[in-house]
Design an enzyme around this catalytic site. Structure first.
Site, PDB file in Angstrom:
ATOM      1  N   ILE A 105       9.313   8.125  -5.837  1.00 29.99           N
ATOM      2  CA  ILE A 105      10.087   9.340  -5.573  1.00 29.99           C
ATOM      3  C   ILE A 105      10.545   9.427  -4.114  1.00 29.99           C
ATOM      4  CG2 ILE A 105       9.107  10.704  -7.448  1.00 29.99           C
ATOM      5  CD1 ILE A 105       7.161  11.922  -5.465  1.00 29.99           C
ATOM      6  N   GLY A 106      10.105   8.483  -3.300  1.00 25.60           N
ATOM      7  CA  GLY A 106      10.519   8.490  -1.901  1.00 25.60           C
ATOM      8  C   GLY A 106      10.048   7.233  -1.188  1.00 25.60           C
ATOM      9  N   GLY A 157       9.662   5.612   2.983  1.00 22.51           N
ATOM     10  CA  GLY A 157       9.827   5.782   4.420  1.00 22.51           C
ATOM     11  C   GLY A 157       9.388   4.534   5.157  1.00 22.51           C
ATOM     12  N   PHE A 183       6.673   4.047   6.718  1.00 22.68           N
ATOM     13  CA  PHE A 183       5.238   3.779   6.700  1.00 22.68           C
ATOM     14  C   PHE A 183       4.650   3.674   5.307  1.00 22.68           C
ATOM     15  CE2 PHE A 183       6.065   6.359  10.591  1.00 22.68           C
ATOM     16  CZ  PHE A 183       5.978   5.312  11.484  1.00 22.68           C
ATOM     17  N   VAL A 188       6.351   6.548  -1.718  1.00 26.24           N
ATOM     18  CA  VAL A 188       5.706   7.697  -2.366  1.00 26.24           C
ATOM     19  C   VAL A 188       6.013   7.660  -3.863  1.00 26.24           C
ATOM     20  CG1 VAL A 188       5.463  10.197  -2.399  1.00 26.24           C
ATOM     21  CG2 VAL A 188       6.008   9.032  -0.256  1.00 26.24           C
ATOM     22  N   LYS A 209       1.159   8.401  -1.625  1.00 23.31           N
ATOM     23  CA  LYS A 209       1.850   7.635  -0.587  1.00 23.31           C
ATOM     24  C   LYS A 209       1.074   6.348  -0.341  1.00 23.31           C
ATOM     25  CE  LYS A 209       3.985   8.439   3.948  1.00 23.31           C
ATOM     26  NZ  LYS A 209       4.127   9.446   5.036  1.00 23.31           N
ATOM     27  N   ASP A 245       8.374  14.835  14.613  1.00 24.78           N
ATOM     28  CA  ASP A 245       9.493  14.433  13.746  1.00 24.78           C
ATOM     29  C   ASP A 245       9.872  15.544  12.769  1.00 24.78           C
ATOM     30  OD1 ASP A 245      11.489  12.701  12.927  1.00 24.78           O
ATOM     31  OD2 ASP A 245      10.222  11.603  11.516  1.00 24.78           O
TER      32      ASP A 245
END
Length: 352
Positions: free
Chosen positions: A21-22, A24, A26, A29, A51, A148
């Site tokens: 679903i995501g 990044g 690092f 997810v 994550k 951030d």
């Protein structure tokens, strides 16, 4: 090793990994659901966000876990239910997993895009802003700086009593760090050592690589402006152009449209002082008129204790000056916002 299948990182003891679903810098997810036969139904919700990254490159995720453990207790920060190692589906490596709260409303960035980049209604922006401010108040009070803050790092969760309304929660603490509260001990360094997203960086981050609590407040002002207008805070085709504007010697400031309400414009200006010493704190901003009358979580929260100011522009004020007429019912310094606003207005330094 690229994660090409939804279960490349493997399933947990109590949960099954779903689709991604995501993603990044690092980790990736995934949505995850509890196994039917788990004995930990009271420990975990039925749906989570997991994550994950390979253990060999999971230092940042492990740091994020430690920070989230320190920051427990705020409903305006994403909740972490723990961490767990899993074995990849082909048995070749270990994965490190953070078990996080699932936010079905998506990100604030996605919500802004759905508006057609025209901006959100001010009534909606006020609710999200209040949530973010209270989340930052908790973080800064615990001695952490996010570093951030941006729309993509704000997740939306449907409110319990009204699924059509959302609570905004700060997420992604991979760049967060301990705050240096002593101004004299902050090290100014040259070269590009800042962390975060260029569009939301503060002038002191760009010029001096200083990122402390006021830098989060600058980013907050940029996020509020983005929510209200739907437009980028800075014009620029490249990150370099944006960085140059933020760090410019002529001290440029984002354009605040005059069609916004007076309260909205003033709130943004309170966040966007180029000098971080004059930027309002999260505690002061909770008392700002832009956030008055909001009760999305069942209470009309207002800080009752006067803020403990640690900004240089208040140096030289004696306790007698501060307490004068404090018992008067019409005292113009009756709350932290009015007190700070009166002092800052008297400085006549703001360039808008």
């Amino acid at each position: 090793m690229a994660a090409t299948k939804k279960n490349t990182y493997g399933d947990g003891v109590d949960w099954i990994r779903g689709s991604i679903i995501g993603k990044g810098g690092f980790g990736s997810v995934y949505a995850a659901t509890l196994k039917k036969n788990t004995e930990n139904k009271l420990r975990f919700p039925s749906v989570m966000a997991v994550k994950s990254s390979e253990v060999s490159v999971s230092t940042t995720l492990q740091k994020e876990m430690e920070i989230m453990s320190d920051l427990k207790g705020s409903p305006y920060l994403i909740e972490c239910f723990g961490h767990e190692a899993t074995i990849s589906s082909d048995g070749t490596f270990l994965a490190y997993n953070l078990l996080l709260e699932y936010c079905s409303g998506g990100t604030l960035g996605e919500r802004i895009k759905k508006s057609g980049d025209k901006g959100l209604p001010e009534s909606e922006v006020r609710v999200y802003t209040r949530c973010i401010v209270r989340g930052l108040y908790h973080m800064h009070g615990a001695g952490y700086v996010h570093c951030d803050i941006k729309p993509d790092n704000i997740l939306l969760v449907p409110q319990v009593n009204n699924s059509a309304s959302f609570t905004a929660k700060i997420c992604d603490f991979g760049l967060a760090k301990r705050e240096v509260r002593n101004f004299k001990k902050r090290r100014i360094t040259r070269g590009q050592n800042w962390q975060g997203t260029p569009m939301y960086l503060s002038p002191e981050a760009v010029r001096d690589n200083i990122q402390e609590a006021p830098s989060d407040i600058w980013a907050l002002g940029c996020v509020v402006l983005k929510m209200l207008t739907g437009k980028p805070v800075w014009e620029g085709d490249t990150a370099g152009e944006i960085i140059n504007k933020i760090g410019a010697e002529e001290e440029l400031l984002p354009d605040i449209p005059d069609y916004l309400s007076d309260e909205a414009m003033d709130f943004i200006k309170c966040c966007l002082w180029r000098n971080p010493s004059y930027r309002f704190t999260a505690q002061i901003l909770m008392d700002h008129p832009f956030l008055d009358g909001l009760t999305e979580d069942g209470d009309s929260y207002r800080p009752t204790a006067r803020v403990m100011f640690d900004r240089p522009f208040l140096d030289g004020l004696s306790e007698d000056d501060d307490d004068e007429d404090s018992d008067s019912e019409d005292d113009s310094f009756g709350d932290s916002y009015c007190f700070a606003k009166a002092i800052v207005d008297d400085l006549s330094l703001y360039s808008y």
